[in-house]
Design a protein around this motif. Structure first.
Motif, PDB file in Angstrom:
ATOM      1  N   LYS A  69     -15.656  -4.860   4.068  1.00 32.54           N
ATOM      2  CA  LYS A  69     -15.889  -5.832   3.107  1.00 32.54           C
ATOM      3  C   LYS A  69     -15.726  -5.971   1.237  1.00 32.54           C
ATOM      4  CE  LYS A  69     -17.708  -9.752   5.645  1.00 32.54           C
ATOM      5  NZ  LYS A  69     -18.862 -10.441   6.043  1.00 32.54           N
ATOM      6  N   TRP A  70     -15.826  -4.592   0.974  1.00 34.11           N
ATOM      7  CA  TRP A  70     -16.574  -4.254  -0.730  1.00 34.11           C
ATOM      8  C   TRP A  70     -15.302  -3.152  -0.315  1.00 34.11           C
ATOM      9  CZ3 TRP A  70     -16.099   1.067  -2.480  1.00 34.11           C
ATOM     10  CH2 TRP A  70     -16.578   0.840  -4.150  1.00 34.11           C
ATOM     11  N   LEU A  71     -14.752  -2.698   0.306  1.00 37.63           N
ATOM     12  CA  LEU A  71     -13.435  -1.596  -0.128  1.00 37.63           C
ATOM     13  C   LEU A  71     -12.326  -2.191   0.241  1.00 37.63           C
ATOM     14  CD1 LEU A  71     -12.790   0.992  -0.659  1.00 37.63           C
ATOM     15  CD2 LEU A  71     -12.655   1.706   1.074  1.00 37.63           C
ATOM     16  N   TYR A  72     -12.249  -3.001   1.167  1.00 39.98           N
ATOM     17  CA  TYR A  72     -10.364  -3.486   1.448  1.00 39.98           C
ATOM     18  C   TYR A  72      -9.692  -4.685  -0.084  1.00 39.98           C
ATOM     19  CZ  TYR A  72      -6.722  -5.034   4.471  1.00 39.98           C
ATOM     20  OH  TYR A  72      -5.651  -5.632   5.396  1.00 39.98           O
ATOM     21  N   PRO A  73     -11.302  -5.517  -0.627  1.00 39.32           N
ATOM     22  CA  PRO A  73      -9.760  -6.431  -1.852  1.00 39.32           C
ATOM     23  C   PRO A  73      -9.180  -4.975  -2.988  1.00 39.32           C
ATOM     24  CG  PRO A  73     -12.307  -6.639  -1.683  1.00 39.32           C
ATOM     25  CD  PRO A  73     -11.914  -6.065  -0.070  1.00 39.32           C
ATOM     26  N   LYS A  74      -9.873  -4.167  -2.331  1.00 33.66           N
ATOM     27  CA  LYS A  74      -9.780  -2.695  -4.082  1.00 33.66           C
ATOM     28  C   LYS A  74      -8.074  -3.067  -3.341  1.00 33.66           C
ATOM     29  CE  LYS A  74     -14.247  -2.453  -5.081  1.00 33.66           C
ATOM     30  NZ  LYS A  74     -15.011  -3.048  -5.590  1.00 33.66           N
ATOM     31  N   SER A  75      -7.757  -2.486  -5.149  1.00 31.32           N
ATOM     32  CA  SER A  75      -6.556  -2.414  -5.636  1.00 31.32           C
ATOM     33  C   SER A  75      -6.024  -0.708  -4.866  1.00 31.32           C
ATOM     34  CB  SER A  75      -5.817  -2.168  -5.974  1.00 31.32           C
ATOM     35  OG  SER A  75      -6.013  -3.499  -6.801  1.00 31.32           O
ATOM     36  N   THR A  76      -5.494  -1.023  -3.242  1.00 31.51           N
ATOM     37  CA  THR A  76      -5.199   0.391  -2.943  1.00 31.51           C
ATOM     38  C   THR A  76      -4.285   1.604  -3.712  1.00 31.51           C
ATOM     39  OG1 THR A  76      -5.443  -1.085  -0.827  1.00 31.51           O
ATOM     40  CG2 THR A  76      -4.785   1.053  -0.384  1.00 31.51           C
ATOM     41  N   GLU A  77      -3.428   0.837  -4.296  1.00 27.93           N
ATOM     42  CA  GLU A  77      -2.022   1.641  -4.734  1.00 27.93           C
ATOM     43  C   GLU A  77      -2.986   3.021  -5.805  1.00 27.93           C
ATOM     44  OE1 GLU A  77      -2.710  -2.540  -6.805  1.00 27.93           O
ATOM     45  OE2 GLU A  77      -2.200  -1.463  -4.780  1.00 27.93           O
ATOM     46  N   HIS A  78      -4.396   2.536  -5.952  1.00 27.71           N
ATOM     47  CA  HIS A  78      -4.777   3.097  -6.760  1.00 27.71           C
ATOM     48  C   HIS A  78      -5.737   4.207  -6.394  1.00 27.71           C
ATOM     49  CE1 HIS A  78      -3.918   0.097 -10.125  1.00 27.71           C
ATOM     50  NE2 HIS A  78      -4.537  -0.695 -10.531  1.00 27.71           N
ATOM     51  N   TRP A  79      -5.573   3.936  -5.277  1.00 26.65           N
ATOM     52  CA  TRP A  79      -6.849   5.034  -4.629  1.00 26.65           C
ATOM     53  C   TRP A  79      -6.718   5.896  -3.869  1.00 26.65           C
ATOM     54  CZ3 TRP A  79      -9.304   3.977  -0.316  1.00 26.65           C
ATOM     55  CH2 TRP A  79      -9.340   3.074   0.124  1.00 26.65           C
ATOM     56  N   SER A  80      -5.078   5.572  -2.969  1.00 28.12           N
ATOM     57  CA  SER A  80      -4.796   5.946  -1.211  1.00 28.12           C
ATOM     58  C   SER A  80      -3.563   6.395  -2.122  1.00 28.12           C
ATOM     59  CB  SER A  80      -5.003   4.468  -0.254  1.00 28.12           C
ATOM     60  OG  SER A  80      -4.503   5.209   1.192  1.00 28.12           O
ATOM     61  N   ARG A  81      -3.267   7.432  -0.901  1.00 31.30           N
ATOM     62  CA  ARG A  81      -1.900   8.360  -0.937  1.00 31.30           C
ATOM     63  C   ARG A  81      -1.244   7.480  -0.077  1.00 31.30           C
ATOM     64  NH1 ARG A  81      -4.469  14.584   0.331  1.00 31.30           N
ATOM     65  NH2 ARG A  81      -4.486  15.272  -1.784  1.00 31.30           N
ATOM     66  N   SER A  82      -1.392   6.783   0.670  1.00 32.45           N
ATOM     67  CA  SER A  82      -0.795   6.206   1.798  1.00 32.45           C
ATOM     68  C   SER A  82       0.386   4.873   0.896  1.00 32.45           C
ATOM     69  CB  SER A  82      -1.561   4.920   2.765  1.00 32.45           C
ATOM     70  OG  SER A  82      -2.351   4.476   1.797  1.00 32.45           O
ATOM     71  N   HIS A  83      -0.311   4.513  -0.300  1.00 29.45           N
ATOM     72  CA  HIS A  83       0.232   3.783  -1.351  1.00 29.45           C
ATOM     73  C   HIS A  83       0.466   3.752  -2.421  1.00 29.45           C
ATOM     74  CE1 HIS A  83      -1.988   0.814   1.154  1.00 29.45           C
ATOM     75  NE2 HIS A  83      -1.413   0.304   1.773  1.00 29.45           N
ATOM     76  N   PHE A  84       0.031   4.904  -3.082  1.00 26.76           N
ATOM     77  CA  PHE A  84       1.696   5.799  -3.856  1.00 26.76           C
ATOM     78  C   PHE A  84       2.692   5.741  -4.034  1.00 26.76           C
ATOM     79  CE2 PHE A  84      -3.017   9.188  -5.160  1.00 26.76           C
ATOM     80  CZ  PHE A  84      -3.489   8.320  -4.794  1.00 26.76           C
ATOM     81  N   LYS A  85       3.494   5.292  -5.306  1.00 28.67           N
ATOM     82  CA  LYS A  85       5.017   5.279  -5.442  1.00 28.67           C
ATOM     83  C   LYS A  85       5.456   7.046  -4.819  1.00 28.67           C
ATOM     84  CE  LYS A  85       4.899   2.159  -8.881  1.00 28.67           C
ATOM     85  NZ  LYS A  85       5.233   2.144 -10.326  1.00 28.67           N
ATOM     86  N   GLN A  86       6.963   6.846  -3.724  1.00 27.75           N
ATOM     87  CA  GLN A  86       6.777   8.823  -3.238  1.00 27.75           C
ATOM     88  C   GLN A  86       7.588   9.582  -4.579  1.00 27.75           C
ATOM     89  OE1 GLN A  86       8.384   8.115   0.463  1.00 27.75           O
ATOM     90  NE2 GLN A  86       6.477   6.938   1.344  1.00 27.75           N
ATOM     91  N   HIS A  87       8.456   8.994  -5.818  1.00 22.57           N
ATOM     92  CA  HIS A  87       8.736   9.588  -6.229  1.00 22.57           C
ATOM     93  C   HIS A  87       8.074  10.823  -6.944  1.00 22.57           C
ATOM     94  CE1 HIS A  87       7.926   6.198  -8.691  1.00 22.57           C
ATOM     95  NE2 HIS A  87       8.698   6.867 -10.322  1.00 22.57           N
ATOM     96  N   TYR A  88       6.740  10.535  -7.127  1.00 23.49           N
ATOM     97  CA  TYR A  88       6.060  11.186  -7.966  1.00 23.49           C
ATOM     98  C   TYR A  88       5.687  12.498  -7.423  1.00 23.49           C
ATOM     99  CZ  TYR A  88       5.289   6.772 -11.095  1.00 23.49           C
ATOM    100  OH  TYR A  88       5.723   5.775 -12.101  1.00 23.49           O
ATOM    101  N   LYS A  89       5.875  12.698  -6.514  1.00 24.94           N
ATOM    102  CA  LYS A  89       5.695  13.847  -5.858  1.00 24.94           C
ATOM    103  C   LYS A  89       4.277  14.500  -5.906  1.00 24.94           C
ATOM    104  CE  LYS A  89      10.099  13.635  -4.048  1.00 24.94           C
ATOM    105  NZ  LYS A  89       9.771  12.774  -2.851  1.00 24.94           N
ATOM    106  N   CYS A  90       3.348  13.998  -6.370  1.00 21.57           N
ATOM    107  CA  CYS A  90       1.917  14.711  -6.971  1.00 21.57           C
ATOM    108  C   CYS A  90       1.116  13.816  -5.942  1.00 21.57           C
ATOM    109  CB  CYS A  90       1.802  13.831  -8.372  1.00 21.57           C
ATOM    110  SG  CYS A  90       0.170  14.625  -9.095  1.00 21.57           S
ATOM    111  N   GLU A  91       0.255  14.241  -4.985  1.00 21.27           N
ATOM    112  CA  GLU A  91      -1.170  13.703  -4.137  1.00 21.27           C
ATOM    113  C   GLU A  91      -2.059  13.870  -4.485  1.00 21.27           C
ATOM    114  OE1 GLU A  91      -0.502  15.315  -0.661  1.00 21.27           O
ATOM    115  OE2 GLU A  91       1.122  14.102   0.178  1.00 21.27           O
ATOM    116  N   ILE A  92      -2.801  14.409  -5.962  1.00 27.07           N
ATOM    117  CA  ILE A  92      -3.539  13.676  -6.829  1.00 27.07           C
ATOM    118  C   ILE A  92      -4.616  12.781  -6.192  1.00 27.07           C
ATOM    119  CG2 ILE A  92      -4.859  14.399  -8.823  1.00 27.07           C
ATOM    120  CD1 ILE A  92      -3.036  16.509  -9.835  1.00 27.07           C
TER     121      ILE A  92
END
Length: 190
Positions: free
Chosen positions: A136-159
């Motif tokens: 419940k603490w983690l699920y509502p956090k904006s995943t695009e900010h912290w999980s590679r699965s939701h990063f935009k792919q065109h950056y080619k950066c997985e940091i």
């Protein structure tokens, strides 16, 4: 992007942007010394960065920070199309304040490292089974900010970590205690 304290006679903050090249080498892009870190100083810094780098479209840029409030607001206002990631180590430190077991730590990091949304979902389901409160603490956090699965792919950066700025801050530790002109003249942070 990060900030660090200036020590010595004249106190303030050093704002910095450190980049990573194709060989995973770090390089300083820009820095500024400001009296205080707030939204105005981050906006001023980012406006100068936009001019210096000739940024016309934020879609080509991904920034990672320790989730500083003012930096996030300034980036959202000035470069809304850029990706803004949050350092997972700092994110985890907030998580472990309430959920400190090793299994929960591993599941959070597995979810952060997941490269596809189905794998991320699988790790989140594991988390829910292990601790519904942690989920419940983690699920509502904006995943695009912290999980590679939701990063935009065109950056080619997985940091996932803001270690570049941490390393830069450590390298200038001695120089941060000098007067401003002395900082600029310091070699190798001595």
């Amino acid at each position: 992007m990060d900030e660090t304290f200036i020590k010595g006679l004249y106190l303030g903050q050093l704002l910095a942007v450190v980049g990573i090249d194709g060989n995973n080498g770090m390089f300083l892009i820009a820095y500024a010394i400001v009296e205080i870190e707030n939204k105005d100083t981050w906006e001023w810094f980012i406006q100068n960065l936009i001019v210096d780098l000739g940024i016309e479209n934020g879609h080509a840029y991904a920034f990672i920070s320790d989730k500083q409030k003012w930096l996030g607001l300034a980036l959202a206002d000035l470069i809304p199309n850029a990706e803004h990631r949050h350092c997972v180590r700092h994110f985890y430190n907030n998580f472990k304040a309430s959920y400190s077991s090793l299994i929960l730590k591993q599941i959070l990091w597995d979810a952060a490292r997941a490269t596809t949304k189905p794998w991320w979902q699988c790790h989140m389901e594991r988390l829910k089974i292990e601790s519904e409160e942690a989920w419940k603490w983690l699920y509502p956090k904006s995943t695009e900010h912290w999980s590679r699965s939701h990063f935009k792919q065109h950056y080619k950066c997985e940091i996932l970590l803001n270690n570049l700025c941490e390393a830069f801050n450590a390298s200038i530790l001695k120089a941060r205690g000098k007067l401003i002109l002395g900082m600029l003249e310091a070699e190798d942070g001595k």
